[in-house]
Design a protein around this motif. Structure first.
Motif, PDB file in Angstrom:
ATOM      1  N   LEU A  93      -7.376  82.187  11.763  1.00  0.00           N
ATOM      2  CA  LEU A  93      -6.503  83.321  12.074  1.00  0.00           C
ATOM      3  C   LEU A  93      -7.255  84.633  12.239  1.00  0.00           C
ATOM      4  O   LEU A  93      -6.669  85.629  12.687  1.00  0.00           O
ATOM      5  N   GLY A  94      -8.528  84.670  11.852  1.00  0.00           N
ATOM      6  CA  GLY A  94      -9.314  85.885  11.989  1.00  0.00           C
ATOM      7  C   GLY A  94      -8.843  87.015  11.094  1.00  0.00           C
ATOM      8  O   GLY A  94      -8.966  88.193  11.455  1.00  0.00           O
ATOM      9  N   ALA A  95      -8.332  86.681   9.907  1.00  0.00           N
ATOM     10  CA  ALA A  95      -7.764  87.682   9.003  1.00  0.00           C
ATOM     11  C   ALA A  95      -8.643  87.848   7.766  1.00  0.00           C
ATOM     12  O   ALA A  95      -9.094  86.860   7.183  1.00  0.00           O
ATOM     13  N   THR A  96      -8.847  89.076   7.347  1.00  0.00           N
ATOM     14  CA  THR A  96      -9.654  89.342   6.150  1.00  0.00           C
ATOM     15  C   THR A  96      -8.866  90.045   5.055  1.00  0.00           C
ATOM     16  O   THR A  96      -9.412  90.352   3.998  1.00  0.00           O
ATOM     17  N   THR A  97      -7.589  90.333   5.293  1.00  0.00           N
ATOM     18  CA  THR A  97      -6.700  90.865   4.263  1.00  0.00           C
ATOM     19  C   THR A  97      -5.380  90.102   4.341  1.00  0.00           C
ATOM     20  O   THR A  97      -5.070  89.477   5.371  1.00  0.00           O
ATOM     21  N   HIS A  98      -4.603  90.173   3.263  1.00  0.00           N
ATOM     22  CA  HIS A  98      -3.327  89.472   3.301  1.00  0.00           C
ATOM     23  C   HIS A  98      -2.407  90.090   4.342  1.00  0.00           C
ATOM     24  O   HIS A  98      -1.663  89.376   5.026  1.00  0.00           O
ATOM     25  N   ARG A  99      -2.434  91.394   4.487  1.00  0.00           N
ATOM     26  CA  ARG A  99      -1.602  92.037   5.508  1.00  0.00           C
ATOM     27  C   ARG A  99      -1.959  91.505   6.900  1.00  0.00           C
ATOM     28  O   ARG A  99      -1.089  91.279   7.738  1.00  0.00           O
ATOM     29  N   ALA A 100      -3.251  91.259   7.128  1.00  0.00           N
ATOM     30  CA  ALA A 100      -3.682  90.702   8.413  1.00  0.00           C
ATOM     31  C   ALA A 100      -3.240  89.252   8.557  1.00  0.00           C
ATOM     32  O   ALA A 100      -2.924  88.798   9.666  1.00  0.00           O
TER      33      ALA A 100
END
Length: 275
Positions: A93-100
């Motif tokens: 998913l390319g996410a590094t924070t939970h919001r992302a």
């Protein structure tokens, strides 16, 4: 421990979510959870629909978000995965924070599209494993958040509940106490039963044995002096053959222990199942 109001939501991503989601309301005080009400979502959330109540998923989930926003001092236990395994978050998913993570899940077209993204990455990169699990899933013997049994639940919970609640609720353990608003926590009825030494299986069904198992669970909760249920609502929990009404009680119980001490892990991508 301060007294507080708890809501347990047995969540569903079904097209007729208004009839498949159940909500229990209760008051937690001095170690006892006193149940006040239990109903299907279309009845429980009637005042929060933009128009007449319906069983359709989109307006039902919008009404649920409105209800949560309108109870800033309450705790909500929701029975769906709030996150995905770390490798899926960062690499698929390319996410590094939970919001992302929330934004990336919500960007998919539907639950099937979300699950396909996760499965495709896992099968190509995780030594042939298809359904990766978070540490909290393994701890409570829960399925992968994108397993085909729960992928739609995960997708609609994250995209249609957590995303619109951003900034209006404290989603734990990701948000700090200063975030204010209602506390929204992930829970899991089977894990709640495990934590109390009660049977986690064979209480969903139409056979007499299933009814007896639901009664055994209710009796066990009462014997532990942790749950007080009025007779009329007890009958609802006993007679709902799908076990979803009872699961909403367990969701409320799973988050009833404390109003404030949830921990704060801003760098967490995977979160916790609270039981």
């Amino acid at each position: 421990m301060a007294a507080h109001t708890c809501y347990g939501v047995d969540f569903s991503g079904a097209a007729t979510a208004g009839r498949t989601i159940w909500v229990t309301s209760a008051h937690a005080d001095a170690g006892t959870l006193r149940v006040r009400d239990c109903a299907r979502a279309d009845d429980f959330l009637a005042a929060h629909y933009d128009g007449p109540p319906t069983t359709d998923r989109a307006p039902t989930l919008a009404a649920l978000v409105s209800f949560i926003r309108s109870h800033p001092d309450a705790v909500f236990g929701l029975d769906f995965p709030f996150a995905v395994p770390r490798a899926i978050a960062t690499d698929a998913l390319g996410a590094t924070t939970h919001r992302a993570v929330v934004a990336a899940v919500a960007a998919h077209d539907d639950g099937d599209d979300f699950a396909a993204t996760c499965v495709e990455w896992a099968t190509a990169n995780a030594d042939g494993a298809t359904y990766l699990r978070r540490a909290t899933d393994r701890e409570h013997d829960a399925l992968s958040p994108y397993h085909f049994f729960v992928a739609h639940q995960t997708y609609h919970g994250i995209a249609s509940v957590l995303a619109p609640l951003d900034g209006a609720a404290r989603i734990v353990p990701f948000d700090p106490p200063a975030a204010g608003g209602p506390v929204v926590a992930e829970t899991y009825p089977a894990g709640v039963l495990d934590a109390r030494g009660l049977p986690r299986t064979e209480y969903k069904g139409t056979e007499q044995a299933h009814t007896q198992r639901r009664v055994r669970i209710l009796d066990g909760l009462a014997d532990q002096s942790s749950v007080a249920v009025p007779d009329a609502i007890r009958a609802t929990y006993r007679d709902d053959t799908g076990g979803d009404a009872l699961d909403s009680l367990l969701a409320a119980l799973g988050v009833s222990g404390c109003r404030d001490a949830w921990g704060h892990e801003p760098s967490s991508l995977t979160g916790h199942i609270y039981v």
